[in-house]
Design a protein around this motif. Structure first.
Motif, mmCIF file in Angstrom:
data_model
loop_
_atom_site.group_PDB
_atom_site.id
_atom_site.type_symbol
_atom_site.label_atom_id
_atom_site.label_comp_id
_atom_site.label_asym_id
_atom_site.label_seq_id
_atom_site.Cartn_x
_atom_site.Cartn_y
_atom_site.Cartn_z
ATOM 1 N N GLY A 681 28.271 31.578 25.770
ATOM 2 C CA GLY A 681 28.040 32.999 25.989
ATOM 3 C C GLY A 681 27.562 33.316 27.387
ATOM 4 N N PHE A 682 27.819 32.414 28.360
ATOM 5 C CA PHE A 682 27.348 32.699 29.706
ATOM 6 C C PHE A 682 28.123 33.872 30.295
ATOM 7 C CE2 PHE A 682 29.909 28.672 30.262
ATOM 8 C CZ PHE A 682 31.091 29.305 30.579
ATOM 9 N N ARG A 683 27.612 34.391 31.386
ATOM 10 C CA ARG A 683 28.150 35.625 31.935
ATOM 11 C C ARG A 683 29.311 35.372 32.895
ATOM 12 N NH1 ARG A 683 23.299 38.690 34.534
ATOM 13 N NH2 ARG A 683 22.967 36.629 35.416
ATOM 14 N N PHE A 684 30.163 36.388 33.001
ATOM 15 C CA PHE A 684 31.232 36.400 33.982
ATOM 16 C C PHE A 684 30.904 37.457 35.023
ATOM 17 C CE2 PHE A 684 33.450 34.714 30.295
ATOM 18 C CZ PHE A 684 34.127 33.654 30.849
ATOM 19 N N GLY A 685 31.449 37.280 36.206
ATOM 20 C CA GLY A 685 31.263 38.309 37.220
ATOM 21 C C GLY A 685 31.242 37.727 38.609
ATOM 22 N N VAL A 686 30.628 38.483 39.507
ATOM 23 C CA VAL A 686 30.571 38.102 40.915
ATOM 24 C C VAL A 686 29.128 38.131 41.373
ATOM 25 C CG1 VAL A 686 32.888 38.982 41.350
ATOM 26 C CG2 VAL A 686 30.928 40.503 41.650
ATOM 27 N N ASP A 688 26.173 39.105 44.375
ATOM 28 C CA ASP A 688 25.770 40.434 44.830
ATOM 29 C C ASP A 688 26.750 41.066 45.821
ATOM 30 O OD1 ASP A 688 23.565 40.252 43.260
ATOM 31 O OD2 ASP A 688 22.225 39.569 44.850
ATOM 32 N N HIS A 689 27.464 40.260 46.576
ATOM 33 C CA HIS A 689 28.372 40.821 47.585
ATOM 34 C C HIS A 689 29.831 40.770 47.141
ATOM 35 C CE1 HIS A 689 24.995 41.082 50.343
ATOM 36 N NE2 HIS A 689 24.696 39.825 50.061
ATOM 37 N N GLY A 690 30.058 40.633 45.848
ATOM 38 C CA GLY A 690 31.414 40.639 45.333
ATOM 39 C C GLY A 690 32.146 39.332 45.531
ATOM 40 N N LEU A 691 31.408 38.242 45.800
ATOM 41 C CA LEU A 691 32.027 36.945 46.046
ATOM 42 C C LEU A 691 31.801 36.007 44.872
ATOM 43 C CD1 LEU A 691 30.825 36.434 49.744
ATOM 44 C CD2 LEU A 691 32.998 37.427 48.976
ATOM 45 N N ILE A 692 32.664 35.016 44.755
ATOM 46 C CA ILE A 692 32.470 33.933 43.788
ATOM 47 C C ILE A 692 32.642 32.611 44.530
ATOM 48 C CG2 ILE A 692 33.216 35.238 41.761
ATOM 49 C CD1 ILE A 692 35.927 33.792 41.974
ATOM 50 N N PRO A 693 31.845 31.581 44.200
ATOM 51 C CA PRO A 693 32.058 30.270 44.817
ATOM 52 C C PRO A 693 33.276 29.590 44.195
ATOM 53 C CG PRO A 693 30.262 30.157 43.243
ATOM 54 C CD PRO A 693 30.674 31.597 43.318
ATOM 55 N N LEU A 694 34.140 29.028 45.018
ATOM 56 C CA LEU A 694 35.330 28.353 44.514
ATOM 57 C C LEU A 694 34.926 27.020 43.897
ATOM 58 C CD1 LEU A 694 37.936 29.088 47.321
ATOM 59 C CD2 LEU A 694 37.746 30.143 45.062
ATOM 60 N N ARG A 695 35.465 26.744 42.699
ATOM 61 C CA ARG A 695 35.119 25.524 41.961
ATOM 62 C C ARG A 695 36.347 24.625 41.828
ATOM 63 N NH1 ARG A 695 31.948 29.507 39.149
ATOM 64 N NH2 ARG A 695 29.729 28.978 39.256
ATOM 65 N N ASN A 696 36.071 23.346 41.740
ATOM 66 C CA ASN A 696 37.134 22.355 41.630
ATOM 67 C C ASN A 696 37.859 22.484 40.296
ATOM 68 O OD1 ASN A 696 38.669 19.922 41.856
ATOM 69 N ND2 ASN A 696 37.080 18.898 40.653
ATOM 70 N N VAL A 697 39.196 22.518 40.338
ATOM 71 C CA VAL A 697 40.006 22.622 39.125
ATOM 72 C C VAL A 697 40.819 21.351 38.882
ATOM 73 C CG1 VAL A 697 40.183 25.126 39.286
ATOM 74 C CG2 VAL A 697 41.928 23.704 40.375
ATOM 75 N N LEU A 698 40.596 20.314 39.681
ATOM 76 C CA LEU A 698 41.342 19.060 39.542
ATOM 77 C C LEU A 698 40.407 17.947 39.092
ATOM 78 C CD1 LEU A 698 43.527 19.145 42.800
ATOM 79 C CD2 LEU A 698 44.198 19.847 40.486
ATOM 80 N N ARG A 699 40.944 17.044 38.305
ATOM 81 C CA ARG A 699 40.166 15.889 37.865
ATOM 82 C C ARG A 699 40.276 14.776 38.913
ATOM 83 N NH1 ARG A 699 38.671 16.367 32.565
ATOM 84 N NH2 ARG A 699 39.783 17.944 31.343
ATOM 85 N N MET A 767 36.735 29.722 34.652
ATOM 86 C CA MET A 767 35.855 28.791 35.336
ATOM 87 C C MET A 767 35.444 29.324 36.708
ATOM 88 S SD MET A 767 36.353 24.708 35.891
ATOM 89 C CE MET A 767 37.878 24.885 36.799
ATOM 90 N N GLN A 768 36.335 30.052 37.366
ATOM 91 C CA GLN A 768 35.987 30.591 38.677
ATOM 92 C C GLN A 768 35.048 31.789 38.582
ATOM 93 O OE1 GLN A 768 36.886 28.934 41.413
ATOM 94 N NE2 GLN A 768 37.977 27.492 40.083
ATOM 95 N N LEU A 769 35.214 32.588 37.520
ATOM 96 C CA LEU A 769 34.409 33.804 37.394
ATOM 97 C C LEU A 769 33.084 33.579 36.678
ATOM 98 C CD1 LEU A 769 37.099 36.513 36.478
ATOM 99 C CD2 LEU A 769 35.897 36.226 38.651
ATOM 100 N N VAL A 770 32.879 32.375 36.139
ATOM 101 C CA VAL A 770 31.668 32.153 35.371
ATOM 102 C C VAL A 770 30.447 32.205 36.282
ATOM 103 C CG1 VAL A 770 31.717 29.649 35.624
ATOM 104 C CG2 VAL A 770 30.574 30.654 33.683
ATOM 105 N N ARG A 771 29.407 32.804 35.774
ATOM 106 C CA ARG A 771 28.113 32.787 36.438
ATOM 107 C C ARG A 771 27.248 31.773 35.704
ATOM 108 N NH1 ARG A 771 26.247 38.820 38.001
ATOM 109 N NH2 ARG A 771 24.828 37.571 39.245
#
Length: 786
Positions: A681-686, A688-699, A767-771
């Motif tokens: 149930g964690f939150r989604f979003g961005v 404070d400045h509308g940015l998201i940190p890019l996360r690794n999607v490869l194993r 995974m990218q939008l998760v906070r």
């Protein structure tokens, strides 16, 4: 990411981790189906051979059922932001967690670009000015029957819905009407839907048991619109009310486009399956961080010390040599967790007594009196120097006795168990005192029994003697003289019951496969729940509400003496003689051990696991009580306790005692306790400045620098999500443009990884939008609070 396979053993997911899947597709979507089978008999082996007679045909019709106009009330596991909450939610994408992992994909959608991966559910974030009608309901829903909802209306666009055969025209439903001018801006497009729903796997071992599918999969539906909120710098008390609806889009496929043809209608009707509302403020008021931080503060706003977070009343006096002895005595009592309560003695006089429940701020010394008591008076302590009583253990005894008497089924099993034990004792005593049977045996039968004596004859020369000619007895036979009756039968039985041989024989009988074992198991299971304090009134646990004020967290030890007295009271019902008392004392150690084992495995059994896998017995107990809006806002709040080695402590009990009070009991003494948002149930979003940190999607080994899946690739490597919003004249309508967002995000991930990462799916976007779930950690005496 590819569609989810059949989920493996879900207990393998570590606590705190989460698995993301694009979807969880059913084998067959919901709908009405027909199966036809033809059988033809031909004159030859070839397909063109003439058919003999008629073709036999069988037709079977069936319906794959799935929710269509309503869902169960318990289908919703979590809502974010929580219902009726207020906080800084402008940068959060609302979402709902559903206990059924297949629900968003159980109904097929039609139209260009749709597939089995297209969900039929969507989450709409609306403001009151965008809704039409429904003013009598808090979330602006309109109650109606299915027939009335689907009836033609010149002003309202209704869905082209084919109702399944198991839904009647008079069945109830709820719907909303979205203003036609607002619908194109807030509704998702048909080709965007699959990115706004995904599936998660999480281990729920650190959550209260709420009737959800334990250690399983959850489906998540995410809104594509950010909530409306006052602009930055606005008054802190200002806020905009946002209403969230989980709606069905089935039958509305034609209008889920950029420029829909609403055929002149003034509003669009959508079935509402779940709804809630919240206030979005420009500041933090009731988000997780603010509420969690408030748990560590005193009423005056200062940071609470470690000693102020124990479950006890604040003392008005100090425990120092400079304080007069009476006040110092009061300070010590309060610091030890006692509460002064009115007390009336049997003569009718009114005085006061000290009471402490099973939750204490100190570790009390163990005493055998609690386990050996047969009456409450035996546990009532009196201080002649101060004329005060300590009624703690006596109250525990009477509480256990009252709870046992109120449960007729337990009372019957306890009396049946006691009667069965009496029969076993009588048999053992008769064997020990009989002069007719040899006390020895052959090792295969119990000594002193008729089968053992008969076996001895068979092992001798019985067959040889039977084959020999009969002989004439040489000596006259006289019957054996009966044994003299005991001079003190009661004393002899008392000695027999106290012997180690009798205790060992009874212990073996308790484990035997007979009627005694059946009643013993039921009694032990019931007492195991009693040890977890499930039927104990809350006022006995926390005798003064000032010990647990609003928005507070209090830690405690569990008092083994209080629990022992509680069990003694339950076992005392139905005792009619000194023999019953002594007999119970002989088996009480086995009963208490079995009850402790049942308590240790009770939670695992409730969660659907194997209770036998739980650690047997109870160690030093501890726990916490949380009274906060965190409990109501995050019903499946995660609580974890760690031992000094960093291993998780077993959770004995984690239950909601009220909508805002959570009780946790741990089997052991934690070195640290962590309270966090639930992983599913964690939150989604961005940020404070509308940015998201890019996360690794490869194993690994394809991932950059061997990073694990989901790890942030590098500090400062961000992506501007708010650059990809639909163009609308209203600044408070900020809806994601998925068609622009996904290609731009894929390009940014390719550049960050240094290689093509492949197509971006719903799980990748999630995974990218998760906070990251927020948490607060409390360390033991050797560390600081985090």
């Amino acid at each position: 990411m590819s569609p989810s396979p059949q989920h493996p053993a879900r207990d393998a997911i570590p606590l705190g981790d989460v698995e993301l899947h694009d979807n969880y597709l059913p084998a067959l979507p919901a709908g009405d189906y027909r199966v036809e089978a033809d059988h033809a008999l031909r004159t030859g082996p070839n397909e063109g051979a003439p058919v003999v007679g008629d073709v036999f045909r069988a037709v079977q019709r069936f319906t794959v059922r799935a929710p269509q106009v309503a869902i169960d009330t318990n289908a919703v596991v979590a809502r974010q932001p929580p219902d009726a909450s207020s906080g800084r939610f402008a940068e959060v994408l609302p979402h709902v967690v559903l206990g059924d992992p297949m629900l968003p994909w159980e109904r097929p959608m039609s139209g260009p670009g749709t597939s089995r991966e297209t969900p039929w559910l969507a989450l709409l974030v609306l403001t009151d000015d965008q809704l039409v009608g429904g003013t009598a309901a808090p979330t602006r829903t309109i109650s109606a029957t299915v027939q009335d909802f689907l009836a033609d209306d010149a002003d309202v666009l209704k869905p082209e819905l084919t109702v399944e055969s198991d839904i009647g025209p008079g069945d109830p439903c709820a719907y909303i009407q979205v203003a036609a001018a607002a619908f194109p801006a807030v509704a998702p497009r048909l080709d965007e839907l699959r990115f706004l729903a995904h599936c998660r796997g999480a281990n729920t071992g650190d959550r209260p048991i709420l009737g959800i599918q334990e250690d399983g999969l959850f489906s998540v539906v995410v809104a594509g619109r950010f909530p409306a909120a006052p602009p930055r710098g606005s008054d802190a008390d200002s806020g905009i009310r946002n209403v969230v609806h989980l709606v069905s889009l089935e039958g509305h496929e034609k209008v889920l486009v950029a420029d829909p043809d609403l055929r002149g209608r003034t509003s669009v009707a959508l079935l509402s399956l779940c709804s809630w509302s919240f206030l979005a403020h420009p500041d933090r008021q009731a988000d997780f961080t603010g509420l969690a931080d408030g748990l560590t503060r005193t009423p005056d706003g200062s940071r609470a010390g470690r000693e102020e977070m124990w479950l006890r009343l604040p003392s008005p006096y100090e425990d120092t040599d400079a304080v007069p002895a009476p006040r110092r005595h009061v300070a010590r009592r309060l610091n030890d967790g006692y509460v002064p309560l009115p007390y009336r003695i049997r003569s009718g006089e009114t005085t006061y007594g000290w009471y402490r429940g099973p939750f204490t701020p100190v570790v009390p010394p163990r005493t055998d009196r609690a386990a050996q008591a047969t009456t409450a008076d035996a546990l009532l302590a009196y201080d002649p120097a101060r004329g005060s009583f300590d009624a703690s253990l006596a109250t525990a005894f009477e509480t256990g006795r009252a709870i046992a008497l109120a449960d007729a089924a337990f009372a019957q099993h306890l009396l049946a168990f006691r009667h069965a034990v009496r029969q076993v004792v009588d048999t053992l005593h008769h064997q020990a005192t009989s002069t007719h049977l040899s006390p020895g045996g052959d090792g295969r039968q119990r000594p002193g029994t008729a089968p053992a004596a008969f076996g001895t004859l068979l092992d001798g020369h019985l067959l040889t003697a039977l084959g020999a000619p009969p002989g004439r007895p040489r000596d006259p036979w006289t019957p054996p003289a009966p044994a003299a009756p005991p001079a003190d039968p009661a004393g002899e039985l008392d000695t027999f019951l106290r012997s180690e041989a009798t205790r060992a024989a009874l212990t073996a009988a308790l484990a035997g496969d007979d009627g005694l074992r059946e009643h013993f198991g039921r009694v032990a299971d019931w007492l195991g729940q009693l040890l977890l304090l499930e039927p104990v009134p809350f006022s006995h646990l926390v005798p003064d509400q000032r010990m647990l004020p609003q928005e507070s967290l209090r830690f405690f030890h569990t008092d083994p003496n209080w629990l022992a007295a509680l069990v003694s009271g339950a076992l005392a019902i139905g005792t009619q003689s000194s023999r019953d008392t002594l007999q119970d004392r002989t088996v009480t150690a086995a009963i208490r051990t079995a009850a402790a084992d049942a308590a240790a495995g009770h939670r695992e059994a409730r969660r659907g696991g194997a209770a036998a896998d739980a650690a047997p017995g109870l160690g030093p107990g501890s726990g916490l009580l949380l009274r906060s809006a965190l409990v109501s806002g995050w019903p499946n709040l995660a609580v974890r306790a760690y031992d000094p080695a960093g291993e998780l402590l077993p959770v004995l009990r984690m239950d909601h005692l009220s909508p805002t009070v959570l009780l946790c009991l741990f089997n052991g003494l934690p070195a640290a306790v962590e309270i966090s948002e639930p992983q599913e149930g964690f939150r989604f979003g961005v940020e404070d400045h509308g940015l998201i940190p890019l996360r690794n999607v490869l194993r690994p080994p394809r991932s950059p620098r061997g990073l694990p899946l989901g790890e942030q690739i590098a500090p400062g490597l961000d992506f501007p999500v708010l650059d990809h919003l639909r163009r609308t004249p209203d600044p408070n309508v900020r809806t994601l443009d998925i068609g622009s967002l996904i290609p731009a995000l894929a390009a940014a991930l390719n550049a960050a990884h240094g290689t093509a990462v492949g197509p971006i799916g719903p799980a990748d976007l999630a995974m990218q939008l998760v906070r990251v779930p927020e948490a607060i950690r409390f360390n033991g005496p050797e560390g600081d609070r985090g």
